[in-house]
Design a protein around this motif. Structure first.
Motif, PDB file in Angstrom:
ATOM      1  N   LEU A 321       0.969  -1.330  -0.046  1.00  0.00           N
ATOM      2  CA  LEU A 321      -0.038  -0.038   0.069  1.00  0.00           C
ATOM      3  C   LEU A 321       0.627   1.250   0.255  1.00  0.00           C
ATOM      4  CD1 LEU A 321      -2.816  -1.218   2.945  1.00  0.00           C
ATOM      5  CD2 LEU A 321      -3.197  -0.815   0.194  1.00  0.00           C
ATOM      6  N   SER A 322       0.315   2.236  -0.491  1.00  0.00           N
ATOM      7  CA  SER A 322       1.223   3.933  -0.252  1.00  0.00           C
ATOM      8  C   SER A 322       0.728   3.838   1.069  1.00  0.00           C
ATOM      9  CB  SER A 322       0.123   4.896  -1.031  1.00  0.00           C
ATOM     10  OG  SER A 322      -1.114   5.419  -0.924  1.00  0.00           O
ATOM     11  N   MET A 323       1.400   5.163   1.450  1.00  0.00           N
ATOM     12  CA  MET A 323       1.460   6.037   2.171  1.00  0.00           C
ATOM     13  C   MET A 323       0.080   6.275   2.466  1.00  0.00           C
ATOM     14  SD  MET A 323       4.234   6.043   3.735  1.00  0.00           S
ATOM     15  CE  MET A 323       6.485   6.061   3.201  1.00  0.00           C
ATOM     16  N   GLU A 324      -0.262   6.585   1.732  1.00  0.00           N
ATOM     17  CA  GLU A 324      -2.142   7.412   1.952  1.00  0.00           C
ATOM     18  C   GLU A 324      -2.352   5.853   2.229  1.00  0.00           C
ATOM     19  OE1 GLU A 324      -0.147   7.888  -0.490  1.00  0.00           O
ATOM     20  OE2 GLU A 324       0.317   9.664  -0.363  1.00  0.00           O
ATOM     21  N   SER A 325      -2.652   5.238   1.783  1.00  0.00           N
ATOM     22  CA  SER A 325      -3.517   4.063   1.998  1.00  0.00           C
ATOM     23  C   SER A 325      -3.365   3.355   3.372  1.00  0.00           C
ATOM     24  CB  SER A 325      -4.186   3.352   0.980  1.00  0.00           C
ATOM     25  OG  SER A 325      -3.978   3.674   0.031  1.00  0.00           O
ATOM     26  N   LEU A 326      -1.766   3.850   3.639  1.00  0.00           N
ATOM     27  CA  LEU A 326      -1.109   3.547   4.610  1.00  0.00           C
ATOM     28  C   LEU A 326      -1.594   4.121   6.384  1.00  0.00           C
ATOM     29  CD1 LEU A 326       0.183   0.640   4.792  1.00  0.00           C
ATOM     30  CD2 LEU A 326       2.926   2.254   5.425  1.00  0.00           C
ATOM     31  N   GLN A 327      -1.475   5.181   6.057  1.00  0.00           N
ATOM     32  CA  GLN A 327      -2.194   6.621   6.902  1.00  0.00           C
ATOM     33  C   GLN A 327      -4.104   6.130   7.316  1.00  0.00           C
ATOM     34  OE1 GLN A 327      -0.412   8.107   9.110  1.00  0.00           O
ATOM     35  NE2 GLN A 327      -1.872   9.254   9.958  1.00  0.00           N
ATOM     36  N   LEU A 329      -5.304   3.123   7.498  1.00  0.00           N
ATOM     37  CA  LEU A 329      -5.843   1.520   7.876  1.00  0.00           C
ATOM     38  C   LEU A 329      -5.064   2.090   9.645  1.00  0.00           C
ATOM     39  CD1 LEU A 329      -4.533  -0.609   5.668  1.00  0.00           C
ATOM     40  CD2 LEU A 329      -6.235  -0.280   6.076  1.00  0.00           C
ATOM     41  N   TYR A 330      -3.861   2.303   9.698  1.00  0.00           N
ATOM     42  CA  TYR A 330      -3.439   2.995  11.366  1.00  0.00           C
ATOM     43  C   TYR A 330      -3.907   3.922  11.568  1.00  0.00           C
ATOM     44  CZ  TYR A 330       0.255   4.009  14.366  1.00  0.00           C
ATOM     45  OH  TYR A 330       0.885   4.394  15.498  1.00  0.00           O
ATOM     46  N   GLU A 331      -4.893   4.912  11.197  1.00  0.00           N
ATOM     47  CA  GLU A 331      -5.660   5.811  12.033  1.00  0.00           C
ATOM     48  C   GLU A 331      -6.936   5.099  12.579  1.00  0.00           C
ATOM     49  OE1 GLU A 331      -7.655   8.063   9.584  1.00  0.00           O
ATOM     50  OE2 GLU A 331      -5.736   9.943   9.695  1.00  0.00           O
ATOM     51  N   TYR A 332      -7.291   3.773  12.027  1.00  0.00           N
ATOM     52  CA  TYR A 332      -8.552   2.827  12.705  1.00  0.00           C
ATOM     53  C   TYR A 332      -7.445   2.024  13.656  1.00  0.00           C
ATOM     54  CZ  TYR A 332     -11.462   2.296   8.451  1.00  0.00           C
ATOM     55  OH  TYR A 332     -13.069   2.312   8.138  1.00  0.00           O
ATOM     56  N   SER A 337      -6.986   1.460  19.945  1.00  0.00           N
ATOM     57  CA  SER A 337      -5.895   0.962  20.845  1.00  0.00           C
ATOM     58  C   SER A 337      -6.374   1.955  21.930  1.00  0.00           C
ATOM     59  CB  SER A 337      -4.167   1.985  20.395  1.00  0.00           C
ATOM     60  OG  SER A 337      -4.443   2.842  20.245  1.00  0.00           O
ATOM     61  N   LYS A 338      -7.230   3.853  21.778  1.00  0.00           N
ATOM     62  CA  LYS A 338      -7.660   4.744  22.932  1.00  0.00           C
ATOM     63  C   LYS A 338      -8.645   4.011  23.226  1.00  0.00           C
ATOM     64  CE  LYS A 338      -5.008   8.265  20.407  1.00  0.00           C
ATOM     65  NZ  LYS A 338      -4.723   9.506  19.472  1.00  0.00           N
ATOM     66  N   ARG A 365       9.134   7.595   8.914  1.00  0.00           N
ATOM     67  CA  ARG A 365       9.201   8.765   8.391  1.00  0.00           C
ATOM     68  C   ARG A 365       8.102  10.331   8.791  1.00  0.00           C
ATOM     69  NH1 ARG A 365       7.971   7.389   2.158  1.00  0.00           N
ATOM     70  NH2 ARG A 365       7.347  10.235   2.001  1.00  0.00           N
ATOM     71  N   THR A 366       7.346   9.539  10.198  1.00  0.00           N
ATOM     72  CA  THR A 366       6.463  10.701  10.597  1.00  0.00           C
ATOM     73  C   THR A 366       6.967  10.317  12.047  1.00  0.00           C
ATOM     74  OG1 THR A 366       4.494   8.402  10.662  1.00  0.00           O
ATOM     75  CG2 THR A 366       4.479  10.058   8.887  1.00  0.00           C
ATOM     76  N   ASP A 367       6.109  11.129  12.400  1.00  0.00           N
ATOM     77  CA  ASP A 367       6.313  11.265  14.110  1.00  0.00           C
ATOM     78  C   ASP A 367       5.629  10.345  15.057  1.00  0.00           C
ATOM     79  OD1 ASP A 367       4.080  12.482  13.146  1.00  0.00           O
ATOM     80  OD2 ASP A 367       3.868  14.078  14.953  1.00  0.00           O
ATOM     81  N   ILE A 368       4.707   9.383  14.608  1.00  0.00           N
ATOM     82  CA  ILE A 368       3.836   8.008  14.838  1.00  0.00           C
ATOM     83  C   ILE A 368       5.174   6.817  15.760  1.00  0.00           C
ATOM     84  CG2 ILE A 368       3.282   6.070  14.658  1.00  0.00           C
ATOM     85  CD1 ILE A 368       2.365   7.305  11.594  1.00  0.00           C
TER      86      ILE A 368
END
Length: 715
Positions: A321-327, A329-332, A337-338, A365-368
């Motif tokens: 997946l590209s970074m946009e699609s990955l983002q 999914l990561y938001e899910y 987690s919260k 690449r991000t501050d994740i």
């Protein structure tokens, strides 16, 4: 001319005569043996005339043995590049199809039907070499086959040797054969050949639906694999609209919820291949379709193999997946987690681990990365607090902290600088060393040992790296003692909870810790005037507490004493771990450091040797421990010298003898002063001896293979 057409036709007129039929069969049998055993390379022109003869045999003969042998001969001839084959291809196909229609649906498993399918496979296939490979092997690996297809030449269905009506009849026969027959190799090879020509019809699409169903519901592993190969090839190569493609993908995803494990594994394998080979734009359009069902399978499936396969599918999906699609999914995952729902928290922990495994570039690449470490710490902190303040349940309560510890381990390996300075995480990991679940203990031990091995025990500085960090123990007084105490707890755990890997990690870590204690004993105390036993642990026995008082501000003495007391308890696994620890301490530490504690190490060794020497029938499972004890005695003698060893060993034996004599006198005195207590003790000793004998008998039976008595209901 021996191949004159008139002669051939006149000879075929009497082929039904039994005498001539036997002669024809004999000739065909000789031809088949010759073709099977003889290499015809360079002599193809001599074999070419037989194509016409065999075509006529196939057309006019009604004898099953002749037909079968004719098909077998044609199978070998069609593999050769003979000039007559294109001329007779349509006739052979028509006659073969006629044979299939006259054979009947109920006889698909017979040899004639299978050979008809093999013949049609060679004639229909665009790539003759690939068709031969398909027929001669049971199946082709799915990924390899798909790559061959993608790199092959373009195929066409316009020059098929059968008409449209004939193809429809053949497809309907294949549909029945695939779903009803027991022998599928020739059937699937023919379907693959038709698929390679991109033949399109409504009957063919119906056949593909049946093939997809068969890839899940068949009880034969080979059938499931070949059906998956065929459907994947169809899915990738065939022209179809967006709606049809979506329906197929939805059905594949729906199949991962199939009732039986084998079917779910087959569906997950097909889905993994689809994820790996779909064009990226099409894959990103269907990301949500794949991700959420796979996540449910990862968390809820009862099968370990299915969960592992689902994790592999998610990993391949994240990689492509590209970074946009990955983002997105990561938001899910971040949202889960919260929350407060435990199952969602566990799901997020597993998915964080997959992100760390597959897309480290995205994490870096991000501050994740920093936010992820904070999430992990908070979750681990909440878990350890709930364990300390509530009753411990060993159902699935351990899984959440276990998966987050795996995330910590992956970060420590792949992004070490991220958590190297985060002392709060390391202090928390010390507590997880004594978690009730052994997997959690093992993971925490693995992380801490990996961390400790990066530092020098004498300077507490990092051994390598551009910017050398200082270990967190130096800025947290008392943590060194906590670390040693918890590793001792692991070695002293019950026999049924002993794990070899955890014990080895504890031994390696204690070898580092004792050197650090010798160089920096002040780090074992939280305050300057604090006694070491104020930091103690509830499981330290009264003898250890007295020893701590007498060894005030000598943490090395406390540690060796603690290990010695653990080894005095019954339990071969526990004692074996402690003796290995003594061996590690002896080899890794300076002689001057360990020599004062030689007696402490010899006491449990002497006890083991004395206990086994008093037994007339030594159990077989006690022999390794006895051998290890003797090896350790020899190691100690070599390390500290014979004089020091004999002197210490003599003192240990004298103390043991005095203790035994004192114990005997106490028992005699008790028998006189308190006969009731003496009788109770004697009864307890007899019951203990009975249990010991029964346990030994069961152990001997298990070694001989007599694990249990069969119940009458088992017969």
């Amino acid at each position: 001319d021996r191949h004159d057409t008139k002669k051939i036709n006149s000879s075929l007129e009497g082929i039904h005569d039994p005498t001539k039929a036997h002669a024809v069969y004999f000739g065909l049998n000789l031809l088949h043996s010759c073709l099977k055993k003889t290499k015809i390379d360079g002599h193809e022109m001599m074999a070419d005339p037989f194509v016409k003869i065999l075509t006529n045999c196939l057309r006019f003969s009604k004898d099953n043995t002749i037909i079968l042998m004719t098909l077998k001969c044609l199978y070998h001839l069609l593999k050769l590049n003979l000039p007559s084959v294109p001329l007779y291809t349509k006739k052979i196909c028509s006659n073969t199809l006629r044979l299939l229609t006259t054979t009947g649906i109920s006889y698909y498993q017979n040899e004639i039907t299978q050979n008809c399918f093999k013949t049609l496979t060679l004639l229909i296939s665009f790539d003759r070499k690939y068709a031969i490979h398909e027929l001669e092997s049971s199946h082709t690996p799915l990924l390899l086959q798909s790559e061959e297809d993608q790199n092959g030449n373009a195929k066409s269905s316009s020059d098929l040797p059968l008409s449209n009506n004939q193809m429809k009849i053949l497809i309907s026969m294949l549909h029945s054969s695939a779903t009803e027959a027991k022998h599928h190799n020739a059937t699937f090879s023919l379907i693959k050949a038709i698929t390679s020509r991109k033949y399109v019809s409504s009957e063919y699409y119906d056949l593909m639906k049946a093939i997809l169903k068969l890839s899940v519901q068949s009880q034969n592993t080979n059938v499931r694999q070949q059906a998956s190969q065929i459907f994947f090839r169809y899915l990738v190569e065939y022209p179809m609209g967006k709606e049809k493609m979506e329906n197929h993908l939805k059905q594949i995803v729906l199949n991962i919820q199939y009732e039986y494990e084998a079917g779910r594994l087959s569906s997950l394998s097909l889905l993994q291949t689809v994820i790996q080979k779909l064009p990226i734009p099409l894959l990103e359009e269907n990301t949500q379709l794949f991700f959420l069902p796979l996540t449910l399978s990862l968390v809820n499936d009862e099968s370990n193999l299915c969960r592992e396969s689902a994790a592999n599918c998610i990993s391949f999906l994240l990689k492509r997946l590209s970074m946009e699609s990955l983002q997105s999914l990561y938001e899910y995952v971040l949202r889960w987690s919260k929350g407060n729902e435990r199952q969602l928290l566990r799901t997020s922990a597993q998915l964080f681990g997959l992100f760390l495994d597959t897309r480290l570039d995205y994490i870096r690449r991000t501050d994740i990365a920093g936010d992820l470490s904070d999430i992990i710490f908070q979750c681990l902190l909440n878990e350890i607090d709930s364990i300390e303040n509530a009753s411990i349940s060993l159902g699935k309560e351990w899984e959440l902290c276990y998966f987050y510890l795996l995330c910590v381990e992956k970060i420590n390996i792949q992004i070490p600088n991220l958590i190297m300075k985060q002392e709060k995480i390391w202090l928390l990991l010390i507590k997880y060393l004594v978690h009730p679940h052994p997997w959690v203990q093992r993971t925490a031990s693995r992380i801490i040992y990996s961390y400790l091995s990066q530092f020098d025990s004498s300077t507490l500085m990092q051994k390598s790296g551009e910017k050398k960090h200082v270990i967190f123990l130096s800025s947290n007084p008392g943590s060194l003692f906590d670390l040693a105490r918890n590793f001792c707890h692991q070695l002293g755990t019950d026999e049924n909870k002993q794990m070899a890997e955890t014990s080895i990690l504890a031994i390696k870590s204690l070898a580092w810790i004792i050197r650090a204690m010798d160089s920096h004993s002040q780090l074992c105390f939280k305050e300057e005037n604090e006694d070491i036993y104020d930091n103690g642990f509830d499981e330290i026995e009264s003898e250890d507490r007295n020893m701590l008082v007498s060894t005030h501000r000598k943490p090395v003495t406390w540690l060796v004493t603690r290990l010695s007391n653990i080894a005095k308890l019954q339990g071969d696994k526990r004692r074996e771990a402690i003796f290995k620890c003594f061996a590690a301490l002896t080899t890794s530490c300076e002689t001057s450091t360990m020599e004062p504690y030689l007696e402490l190490m010899l006491e449990p060794l002497n006890r083991v040797i004395a206990e086994n020497s008093n037994k007339s029938n030594l159990a077989e499972n006690s022999l390794p421990l006895l051998d290890l004890s003797k090896e350790l005695l020899q190691m100690l003698e070599d390390a500290f010298g014979t004089d020091a060893f004999l002197k210490a060993f003599t003192v240990v034996k004298d103390k043991a003898r005095e203790k035994r004599e004192r114990r005997k006198k106490e028992l005699i005195t008790e028998a006189v002063n308190d006969p009731k207590a003496a009788i109770t003790r004697k009864i307890h000793k007899q019951e203990k001896e009975k249990r010991r004998k029964k346990r030994r008998v069961n152990e001997r039976k298990s070694l001989r293979g007599m694990f249990h008595k069969k119940s009458r209901l088992d017969h």
